[in-house]
Enzyme design. Structure first.
Site, PDB file in Angstrom:
ATOM      1  N   ASP A  13       0.807  -1.232   0.000  1.00  9.34           N
ATOM      2  CA  ASP A  13       0.000   0.000   0.000  1.00  9.34           C
ATOM      3  C   ASP A  13       0.832   1.270   0.000  1.00  9.34           C
ATOM      4  O   ASP A  13       0.429   2.305   0.548  1.00  9.34           O
ATOM      5  CB  ASP A  13      -0.968   0.023   1.205  1.00  9.34           C
ATOM      6  CG  ASP A  13      -1.911  -1.163   1.198  1.00  9.34           C
ATOM      7  OD1 ASP A  13      -2.282  -1.595   0.100  1.00  9.34           O
ATOM      8  OD2 ASP A  13      -2.258  -1.646   2.295  1.00  9.34           O
ATOM      9  N   LYS A  16       1.913   2.095  -5.141  1.00  7.51           N
ATOM     10  CA  LYS A  16       2.434   1.505  -6.386  1.00  7.51           C
ATOM     11  C   LYS A  16       1.503   1.782  -7.564  1.00  7.51           C
ATOM     12  O   LYS A  16       1.953   2.012  -8.682  1.00  7.51           O
ATOM     13  CB  LYS A  16       2.613  -0.018  -6.219  1.00  7.51           C
ATOM     14  CG  LYS A  16       3.602  -0.397  -5.122  1.00  7.51           C
ATOM     15  CD  LYS A  16       3.655  -1.894  -4.900  1.00  7.51           C
ATOM     16  CE  LYS A  16       2.404  -2.472  -4.295  1.00  7.51           C
ATOM     17  NZ  LYS A  16       2.119  -2.063  -2.912  1.00  7.51           N
ATOM     18  N   GLY A  40      -4.596  -4.195  -3.843  1.00  6.08           N
ATOM     19  CA  GLY A  40      -5.576  -3.150  -4.129  1.00  6.08           C
ATOM     20  C   GLY A  40      -4.795  -1.908  -4.492  1.00  6.08           C
ATOM     21  O   GLY A  40      -4.132  -1.312  -3.645  1.00  6.08           O
ATOM     22  N   HIS A  41      -4.798  -1.561  -5.762  1.00  6.49           N
ATOM     23  CA  HIS A  41      -4.002  -0.426  -6.238  1.00  6.49           C
ATOM     24  C   HIS A  41      -4.944   0.701  -6.668  1.00  6.49           C
ATOM     25  O   HIS A  41      -5.775   0.519  -7.551  1.00  6.49           O
ATOM     26  CB  HIS A  41      -3.098  -0.864  -7.403  1.00  6.49           C
ATOM     27  CG  HIS A  41      -2.063  -1.871  -6.979  1.00  6.49           C
ATOM     28  ND1 HIS A  41      -1.094  -2.361  -7.814  1.00  6.49           N
ATOM     29  CD2 HIS A  41      -1.837  -2.464  -5.778  1.00  6.49           C
ATOM     30  CE1 HIS A  41      -0.325  -3.206  -7.147  1.00  6.49           C
ATOM     31  NE2 HIS A  41      -0.763  -3.296  -5.912  1.00  6.49           N
ATOM     32  N   GLN A 224       1.984  -5.990  -3.146  1.00  6.86           N
ATOM     33  CA  GLN A 224       2.481  -6.151  -1.768  1.00  6.86           C
ATOM     34  C   GLN A 224       3.803  -5.396  -1.586  1.00  6.86           C
ATOM     35  O   GLN A 224       4.021  -4.405  -2.275  1.00  6.86           O
ATOM     36  CB  GLN A 224       2.624  -7.643  -1.402  1.00  6.86           C
ATOM     37  CG  GLN A 224       1.297  -8.385  -1.280  1.00  6.86           C
ATOM     38  CD  GLN A 224       0.695  -8.835  -2.590  1.00  6.86           C
ATOM     39  OE1 GLN A 224       1.360  -9.449  -3.393  1.00  6.86           O
ATOM     40  NE2 GLN A 224      -0.564  -8.530  -2.808  1.00  6.86           N
TER      41      GLN A 224
HETATM   42  P1  GDP Z   1      -0.700   0.390  -3.536  1.00  2.59           P
HETATM   43  O1  GDP Z   1      -1.319  -0.884  -3.070  1.00  2.59           O
HETATM   44  O2  GDP Z   1       0.779   0.437  -3.290  1.00  2.59           O
HETATM   45  O3  GDP Z   1      -1.035   0.723  -4.974  1.00  2.59           O
HETATM   46  O4  GDP Z   1      -1.316   1.552  -2.646  1.00  2.59           O
HETATM   47  P2  GDP Z   1      -2.880   1.735  -2.281  1.00  2.59           P
HETATM   48  O5  GDP Z   1      -3.583   2.275  -3.468  1.00  2.59           O
HETATM   49  O6  GDP Z   1      -3.423   0.505  -1.648  1.00  2.59           O
HETATM   50  O7  GDP Z   1      -2.782   2.791  -1.113  1.00  2.59           O
HETATM   51  C1  GDP Z   1      -2.240   4.054  -1.308  1.00  2.59           C
HETATM   52  C2  GDP Z   1      -3.316   5.110  -0.977  1.00  2.59           C
HETATM   53  O8  GDP Z   1      -2.706   6.346  -0.799  1.00  2.59           O
HETATM   54  C3  GDP Z   1      -4.323   5.296  -2.088  1.00  2.59           C
HETATM   55  O9  GDP Z   1      -5.565   5.595  -1.532  1.00  2.59           O
HETATM   56  C4  GDP Z   1      -3.774   6.474  -2.868  1.00  2.59           C
HETATM   57  O10 GDP Z   1      -4.782   7.225  -3.535  1.00  2.59           O
HETATM   58  C5  GDP Z   1      -3.176   7.293  -1.758  1.00  2.59           C
HETATM   59  N1  GDP Z   1      -1.999   8.077  -2.114  1.00  2.59           N
HETATM   60  C6  GDP Z   1      -0.994   7.762  -2.983  1.00  2.59           C
HETATM   61  N2  GDP Z   1      -0.022   8.712  -2.956  1.00  2.59           N
HETATM   62  C7  GDP Z   1      -0.414   9.637  -2.052  1.00  2.59           C
HETATM   63  C8  GDP Z   1       0.172  10.833  -1.549  1.00  2.59           C
HETATM   64  O11 GDP Z   1       1.272  11.245  -1.918  1.00  2.59           O
HETATM   65  N3  GDP Z   1      -0.520  11.510  -0.596  1.00  2.59           N
HETATM   66  C9  GDP Z   1      -1.720  11.094  -0.136  1.00  2.59           C
HETATM   67  N4  GDP Z   1      -2.332  11.819   0.798  1.00  2.59           N
HETATM   68  N5  GDP Z   1      -2.310   9.964  -0.574  1.00  2.59           N
HETATM   69  C10 GDP Z   1      -1.666   9.244  -1.518  1.00  2.59           C
HETATM   70  P1  IMO Z   2      -0.927  -4.121  -2.255  1.00  3.62           P
HETATM   71  O1  IMO Z   2      -0.484  -4.665  -3.584  1.00  3.62           O
HETATM   72  C1  IMO Z   2      -0.936  -4.607   2.064  1.00  3.62           C
HETATM   73  C2  IMO Z   2      -1.094  -8.726   3.603  1.00  3.62           C
HETATM   74  C3  IMO Z   2      -2.340  -9.169   4.344  1.00  3.62           C
HETATM   75  C4  IMO Z   2      -1.720 -10.145   5.317  1.00  3.62           C
HETATM   76  C5  IMO Z   2      -0.636 -10.816   4.494  1.00  3.62           C
HETATM   77  C6  IMO Z   2      -1.040 -12.136   3.877  1.00  3.62           C
HETATM   78  O2  IMO Z   2      -2.200  -3.382  -2.309  1.00  3.62           O
HETATM   79  O3  IMO Z   2       0.195  -3.380  -1.595  1.00  3.62           O
HETATM   80  P2  IMO Z   2      -2.593 -12.785   1.810  1.00  3.62           P
HETATM   81  O4  IMO Z   2      -4.049 -12.545   1.550  1.00  3.62           O
HETATM   82  O5  IMO Z   2      -1.679 -12.219   0.785  1.00  3.62           O
HETATM   83  O6  IMO Z   2      -2.308 -14.238   2.096  1.00  3.62           O
HETATM   84  O7  IMO Z   2      -2.286 -12.001   3.196  1.00  3.62           O
HETATM   85  O8  IMO Z   2      -0.319  -9.902   3.465  1.00  3.62           O
HETATM   86  N1  IMO Z   2      -1.326  -8.174   2.247  1.00  3.62           N
HETATM   87  C7  IMO Z   2      -1.222  -6.871   1.931  1.00  3.62           C
HETATM   88  N2  IMO Z   2      -0.995  -5.791   2.709  1.00  3.62           N
HETATM   89  N3  IMO Z   2      -1.056  -4.465   0.738  1.00  3.62           N
HETATM   90  C8  IMO Z   2      -1.257  -5.535  -0.057  1.00  3.62           C
HETATM   91  O9  IMO Z   2      -1.260  -5.457  -1.397  1.00  3.62           O
HETATM   92  C9  IMO Z   2      -1.393  -6.814   0.537  1.00  3.62           C
HETATM   93  N4  IMO Z   2      -1.620  -8.055   0.064  1.00  3.62           N
HETATM   94  C10 IMO Z   2      -1.565  -8.879   1.127  1.00  3.62           C
HETATM   95  O10 IMO Z   2      -2.962  -8.088   4.995  1.00  3.62           O
HETATM   96  O11 IMO Z   2      -1.088  -9.463   6.369  1.00  3.62           O
HETATM   97 MG    MG Z   3      -2.896  -1.515  -1.837  1.00  2.00          MG
END
Ligand code: GDP
Ligand code: IMO
Ligand code: MG
Length: 437
Positions: A13, A16, A40-41, A224
């Site tokens: 999270d 990416k 979840g991106h 991840q």
């Molecule tokens: P990923 O799994 O690495 O793609 O990241 P996620 O999308 O799960 O979580 C990142 C969250 O932070 C999302 O809700 C983005 O919209 C938000 N986000 C990304 N970059 C920034 C930033 O620079 N500032 C803030 N406030 N939010 C951001």
């Molecule tokens: P993105 O790509 C954050 C975590 C779960 C749990 C562990 C194992 O959005 O960064 P799983 O279902 O993979 O067997 O769970 O990994 N986990 C993540 N945490 N971002 C993710 O993906 C994750 N995908 C799995 O919360 O701790």
């Molecule tokens: Mg994510």
């Protein structure tokens, strides 16, 4: 042959999706190479409803790009077909989507086994996303997996499902009456997915190689993060794949020499979803404040993320095991308004020993406490900053400190969720790759 791997340098999270979407503008292809719909991106574009992608690469919003789900990904075809439908309904062109014929499929029994496994662990549970990821990768290793190509042959599909379910009979007994486990119904359902996906199924390794050979920019999008890696992360509190950069080779079908750049994405602080060690975790109101300011709730499960200070011990480790060539620091805006910022530079073990390097031993790690240096904070809102010069001096110092401690340049800084809320620093390989805007 420019190719760039985007990886999470923390516990996932990190942003990416946003970074991949940004880089995809200049690229010809985006490839997912591991994980599944545990990812979840999020991509935020203007006032549009947020785009939340779980399986489809974060290049899909750019028409005409090749978007590949590589062989290293585990695919729940129900989720994939729903994601395709939802994107299409919003007007996204899905013509560039390709799915590896060798990718493994998440089956209904994988979902049940994931939940059952967690329930059995009780308080020791991993906190998985319960999407069936672990059991699917386990079947892959046990050579009991069902692959995308199997969807195209009814006889083979049925045989393979029967063979895969046989050793699970005991574990699945409580679900004997679950209609999703009926062999005939499951085969029919998965054949239907096969018909839906057929137009996208391809020899994706070759497609990627052809682009690399033609000197086109290819982005490999990790899911991840390094500390969730099954080999290098905080085992057993990890996912069941390798989110590190080397996995881009295996999960896309290219060799290590085909990778030019590895960009590690890190938040300006740290978060983790699920259980497991997290030495810099904040359990106080400051943690609540960062969680709320950063909107730290999971994209996939909606769970509140655990929040803590930036951990340079873990980040230095992530840098090493990924061969990072540049860093992207996201969510710098979230730290505005704090007088002082703590950054962890070493751990102290239960017996008082100091650790400058990430401890390999689980017991040490579980009892490690973080030692911090204190850096100056800033009060300014950063969301409108578009160049390093726009940043307050303390924010520039914070970034410089991270880069120096890691020995890796910061190529890009993110100061808000929006696509335009970025600062290209002019460092790293941005110019060479011609991705800087
Ligand atoms: P990923 O799994 O690495 O793609 O990241 P996620 O999308 O799960 O979580 C990142 C969250 O932070 C999302 O809700 C983005 O919209 C938000 N986000 C990304 N970059 C920034 C930033 O620079 N500032 C803030 N406030 N939010 C951001
Ligand atoms: P993105 O790509 C954050 C975590 C779960 C749990 C562990 C194992 O959005 O960064 P799983 O279902 O993979 O067997 O769970 O990994 N986990 C993540 N945490 N971002 C993710 O993906 C994750 N995908 C799995 O919360 O701790
Ligand atoms: Mg994510």
């Amino acid at each position: 042959m420019p190719s760039l791997v985007v990886v999470g340098a923390q516990w996932g999270d990190e942003g990416k999706g946003k970074v991949t979407d940004l880089l995809a503008e200049r690229a010809d292809a985006v490839i997912r190479f591991q994980g599944g719909n545990n990812a979840g991106h999020t991509i935020i574009r203007g006032d549009e409803e947020p785009w939340k992608l779980h399986l489809i690469p974060s290049g899909i919003l750019h028409p005409g790009k090749l978007c590949v789900i590589g062989n290293g990904v585990v695919i729940d075809p129900r989720v994939l077909t729903e994601e395709i439908d939802a994107l299409r309904a919003r007007g996204v062109d899905m013509g560039g989507l390709r799915v590896s014929a060798n990718a493994h499929l998440i089956m209904p029994y994988h979902l049940l086994l994931d939940s059952a496994g967690e329930q059995k662990l009780g308080e020791q549970q991993i906190g998985t996303t319960r999407r069936g990821i672990g059991p699917c990768y386990a079947d892959k290793a046990a050579r009991l997996g069902i692959r995308v190509q199997d969807l195209l042959d009814e006889k083979i599909l049925k045989q393979k499902i029967a063979a895969a379910m046989e050793p699970k009979r005991l574990a699945l007994r409580p679900h004997a009456k679950d209609p999703s486990l009926d062999l005939h119904a499951m085969t029919e359902q998965y054949l239907t997915y096969g018909h839906r996906l057929e137009q996208h199924i391809a020899d994706t390794s070759r497609l990627v190689w052809d682009l690399l050979d033609a000197g086109r920019l290819v982005i490999f999008e990790g899911a991840q993060g390094a500390l969730l890696d099954i080999d290098h992360g905080t085992y057993p509190f990890v996912t069941s794949s390798n989110p590190v950069s080397a996995a881009a080779c295996i999960g896309a079908g290219i060799g290590p020499k085909d990778i030019d750049e590895v960009w590690g994405i890190t938040k300006a602080y740290a978060t983790r979803v699920g259980s497991g060690p997290f030495p810099t975790e904040l359990h106080d109101s400051l943690g609540d404040r960062l969680r709320s300011a950063g909107g730290e709730y999971g994209t996939t499960t909606g769970r509140a993320r655990r929040v803590g200070w930036l951990d340079l011990v873990a980040l230095r480790y992530a840098s090493r095991i990924n061969s990072l060539t540049a860093l992207v620091v996201t969510k710098l805006d979230v730290l505005s308004g704090l007088d002082r910022l703590l950054v962890c530079t070493r751990y102290r073990g239960a017996e008082g020993a100091e650790f400058d390097h990430f401890p390999y031993h689980q017991s040490v790690l579980h009892h490690a406490s973080a030692e911090y240096v204190e850096l100056e904070g800033w009060s300014e809102d950063l969301s409108e900053c578009r160049s390093a010069a726009d940043l307050p001096a303390a924010a520039r110092d914070y970034l410089a400190y991270i880069a120096e401690m890691l020995g890796v340049p910061v190529a890009l800084v993110s100061v808000g969720p929006g696509q335009d809320q970025v600062i290209w620093t002019g460092q790293g390989a941005a110019e060479r790759l011609a991705v800087a805007t």
